[in-house]
Design a protein around this motif. Structure first.
Motif, PDB file in Angstrom:
ATOM      1  N   ILE A  82       0.856  -1.189   0.000  1.00  0.00           N
ATOM      2  CA  ILE A  82       0.000   0.000   0.000  1.00  0.00           C
ATOM      3  C   ILE A  82       0.888   1.235   0.000  1.00  0.00           C
ATOM      4  N   ALA A  83       0.610   2.171  -0.899  1.00  0.00           N
ATOM      5  CA  ALA A  83       1.330   3.442  -0.956  1.00  0.00           C
ATOM      6  C   ALA A  83       0.359   4.586  -0.721  1.00  0.00           C
ATOM      7  N   VAL A  85      -0.146   8.867  -0.984  1.00  0.00           N
ATOM      8  CA  VAL A  85       0.261  10.203  -1.421  1.00  0.00           C
ATOM      9  C   VAL A  85      -0.594  11.206  -0.661  1.00  0.00           C
ATOM     10  N   ILE A 146       3.418  11.140  -6.814  1.00  0.00           N
ATOM     11  CA  ILE A 146       2.783   9.908  -7.292  1.00  0.00           C
ATOM     12  C   ILE A 146       3.847   8.934  -7.803  1.00  0.00           C
ATOM     13  N   ALA A 149       5.416   7.053  -5.128  1.00  0.00           N
ATOM     14  CA  ALA A 149       4.526   6.030  -4.572  1.00  0.00           C
ATOM     15  C   ALA A 149       4.513   4.758  -5.409  1.00  0.00           C
ATOM     16  N   VAL A 150       4.799   4.876  -6.715  1.00  0.00           N
ATOM     17  CA  VAL A 150       4.681   3.708  -7.589  1.00  0.00           C
ATOM     18  C   VAL A 150       6.022   3.282  -8.184  1.00  0.00           C
ATOM     19  N   ARG A 154       2.945  -1.594  -6.504  1.00  0.00           N
ATOM     20  CA  ARG A 154       1.990  -1.462  -5.399  1.00  0.00           C
ATOM     21  C   ARG A 154       0.661  -2.077  -5.817  1.00  0.00           C
ATOM     22  N   LEU A 157      -3.080   2.074  -4.072  1.00  0.00           N
ATOM     23  CA  LEU A 157      -2.565   3.435  -4.003  1.00  0.00           C
ATOM     24  C   LEU A 157      -3.630   4.327  -3.383  1.00  0.00           C
ATOM     25  N   VAL A 159      -4.552   8.219  -2.539  1.00  0.00           N
ATOM     26  CA  VAL A 159      -4.134   9.547  -2.995  1.00  0.00           C
ATOM     27  C   VAL A 159      -5.122  10.584  -2.486  1.00  0.00           C
ATOM     28  N   LEU A 181      -2.394   3.903 -14.834  1.00  0.00           N
ATOM     29  CA  LEU A 181      -2.269   3.097 -13.618  1.00  0.00           C
ATOM     30  C   LEU A 181      -3.426   2.108 -13.503  1.00  0.00           C
ATOM     31  N   VAL A 186      -3.682  -1.458 -10.932  1.00  0.00           N
ATOM     32  CA  VAL A 186      -3.429  -0.914  -9.599  1.00  0.00           C
ATOM     33  C   VAL A 186      -4.769  -0.483  -9.005  1.00  0.00           C
ATOM     34  N   ILE A 188      -6.953   1.786  -6.669  1.00  0.00           N
ATOM     35  CA  ILE A 188      -6.727   3.165  -6.243  1.00  0.00           C
ATOM     36  C   ILE A 188      -7.922   3.654  -5.432  1.00  0.00           C
TER      37      ILE A 188
END
Length: 241
Positions: A82-83, A85, A146, A149-150, A154, A157, A159, A181, A186, A188
């Motif tokens: 998990i990321a 932003v 961003i 983060a990637v 990941r 994400l 954001v 993305l 991914v 999100i």
């Protein structure tokens, strides 16, 4: 709706003496972009921070890929794929773009193929590779945030308001990047106030009010129902075309 990669069940969270989240129920489908909408102060940013372990959960459960991650330390949550932003973007202004990216690649040297993919997503980062990140424009800083983060693969994400304060041309560039993305599968979760941006990208949507989710469904259904938009958000998406 596909199986959720992330689920929140009855999640409560406090900041100091203030009760911010009051039993949040949220599902983020795997491989989709979910938009989290709501008026200012509804609890959207706190929800993202709570998922990342940056705000203490006082009740309920957060599950990622079916595993309970409630209360885990932030680094451990990040290592699971998990990321985040944040709205502040979190870049290091005195370091170069390259140095910011190197720090984000915690598993080792940056993968050249993945870095080239990021340059395709965000061409200004290649142009300003050896310049201090603090010298970038607001939109370029968001691209860097961003990209950080990637830089490593990941699965999810998070954001927080990526288009805030940006010019329309930059917002369009960001939308194109998010579309790519999505094509990479991914998942999100996006907090956003720009309704055109949300409608273009969102597949599913949740609306928050007073620390809880008051609506969840498909973005297309919300975008087609201006009465529902008015009820949930106080305005219609049609006014922002």
């Amino acid at each position: 709706m596909s199986d959720p990669i992330l689920s929140l069940t009855g999640v409560r969270a406090d900041i100091d003496q203030y009760h911010i989240l009051h039993g949040v129920d949220l599902r983020v489908p795997k491989g989709e972009l979910t938009v989290l909408l709501g008026r200012n102060g509804a609890g959207k940013s706190t929800t993202l921070r709570t998922i990342m372990g940056l705000t203490t959960v006082t009740g309920g459960q957060v599950r990622f890929r079916g595993e309970d991650i409630t209360g885990q330390p932030t680094p451990r949550i990040a290592r699971q794929g998990i990321a985040f932003v944040p709205e502040s973007m979190g870049i290091f202004s005195l370091l170069t773009v390259r140095e910011n990216m190197v720090l984000a690649a915690v598993s080792g040297p940056m993968d050249e193929q993945r870095l080239n993919w990021i340059f395709e997503l965000f061409p200004p980062l290649k142009k300003f590779w050896n310049r201090p990140a603090g010298n970038l424009s607001g939109g370029q800083k968001q691209m860097l945030a961003i990209a950080r983060a990637v830089i490593e693969p990941r699965e999810l994400l998070l954001v927080d308001e990526p288009t805030k304060g940006l010019a329309p041309a930059i917002i369009n560039d960001l939308a194109d990047a998010f579309e790519q993305l999505k094509q990479q599968q991914v998942s999100i979760l996006l907090v956003e106030q720009n309704f055109n941006f949300s409608r273009r990208l969102g597949q599913s949507v949740a609306v928050m009010n007073d620390g809880g989710v008051v609506y969840a469904g498909q973005m297309a259904e919300l975008a087609d129902d201006e009465d529902l938009q008015q009820e949930l958000l106080g305005l219609g998406l049609g006014a922002h075309q």
